[in-house]
Design a protein around this motif. Structure first.
Motif, mmCIF file in Angstrom:
data_model
loop_
_atom_site.group_PDB
_atom_site.id
_atom_site.type_symbol
_atom_site.label_atom_id
_atom_site.label_comp_id
_atom_site.label_asym_id
_atom_site.label_seq_id
_atom_site.Cartn_x
_atom_site.Cartn_y
_atom_site.Cartn_z
ATOM 1 N N SER A 50 0.905 -1.204 0.087
ATOM 2 C CA SER A 50 0.182 0.102 0.146
ATOM 3 C C SER A 50 0.821 1.246 0.070
ATOM 4 O O SER A 50 1.854 1.482 0.740
ATOM 5 N N GLN A 65 2.514 -0.892 -8.392
ATOM 6 C CA GLN A 65 1.857 -1.133 -7.075
ATOM 7 C C GLN A 65 0.363 -1.478 -7.138
ATOM 8 O O GLN A 65 0.083 -2.334 -6.348
ATOM 9 N N ALA A 66 -0.037 -0.561 -7.834
ATOM 10 C CA ALA A 66 -1.638 -1.010 -7.994
ATOM 11 C C ALA A 66 -1.997 -2.241 -8.578
ATOM 12 O O ALA A 66 -2.893 -2.926 -8.109
ATOM 13 N N HIS A 67 -1.352 -2.522 -9.610
ATOM 14 C CA HIS A 67 -1.453 -3.934 -10.155
ATOM 15 C C HIS A 67 -1.077 -5.010 -9.372
ATOM 16 O O HIS A 67 -1.782 -5.923 -9.314
ATOM 17 N N ARG A 69 -0.960 -4.786 -6.054
ATOM 18 C CA ARG A 69 -1.913 -4.776 -4.920
ATOM 19 C C ARG A 69 -3.265 -5.698 -5.417
ATOM 20 O O ARG A 69 -3.717 -6.194 -4.544
ATOM 21 N N GLU A 70 -3.777 -5.396 -6.506
ATOM 22 C CA GLU A 70 -4.948 -6.105 -6.962
ATOM 23 C C GLU A 70 -4.682 -7.448 -7.120
ATOM 24 O O GLU A 70 -5.689 -8.187 -6.781
#
Length: 143
Positions: A50, A65-67, A69-70
């Motif tokens: 996060s 990071q978003a990918h 994290r998903e």
């Protein structure tokens, strides 16, 4: 009522079944613990990825990071499903162990009842034997 040999054989079988169900229950508990640990590790990874206020990141790193994290959240959801499945398996294994223990206890009660019946039968047989006179027991040869 079944004879003692048949009851003893049934008792051996029920004891083996109880041992097998207890082993299955232990495996179920181990699997549940393993799945829980895996779910906790995945959740910790998702929390670690996060973004924070202090991190200076570019758009590309934020997108990565978003990918990531998903993907971790998807893995976490799958891990939670496995944990629930393992929990149901534990409850079924626990119930099977209880059932096997009840079966074994029932056979043990039947064995005990058969032993008591055999003792009563032997006691009655002893009561029905003719008494032995003390004079007849002390016979001597003619001198």
């Amino acid at each position: 009522m079944p004879d003692a040999r048949k009851l003893a054989r049934i008792h051996r079988v029920r004891t083996l079944q109880l041992g097998l169900t207890r082993a299955e229950e232990v495996r179920a508990h181990e699997k549940f613990a393993s799945e829980t640990n895996l779910a906790n590790r995945i959740q910790a990874l998702a929390d670690a990825v996060s973004p924070t206020r202090d991190s200076i990141a570019t758009a590309a790193s934020l997108g990565a990071q978003a990918h990531f994290r998903e993907r971790l959240h998807q893995s976490s959801a799958a891990a939670q499903m496995r944990v629930q499945s393992a929990e149901m398996f534990v409850s079924r294994a626990t119930e099977a162990t209880r059932s096997a223990k009840r079966d074994q206890s029932a056979i043990e009660k039947l064995l005990d009842r058969a032993r008591r019946a055999a003792l009563v039968k032997e006691m009655r047989a002893l009561e029905d034997t003719p008494p032995v006179s003390p004079l007849k027991a002390k016979r001597h040869d003619p001198c």
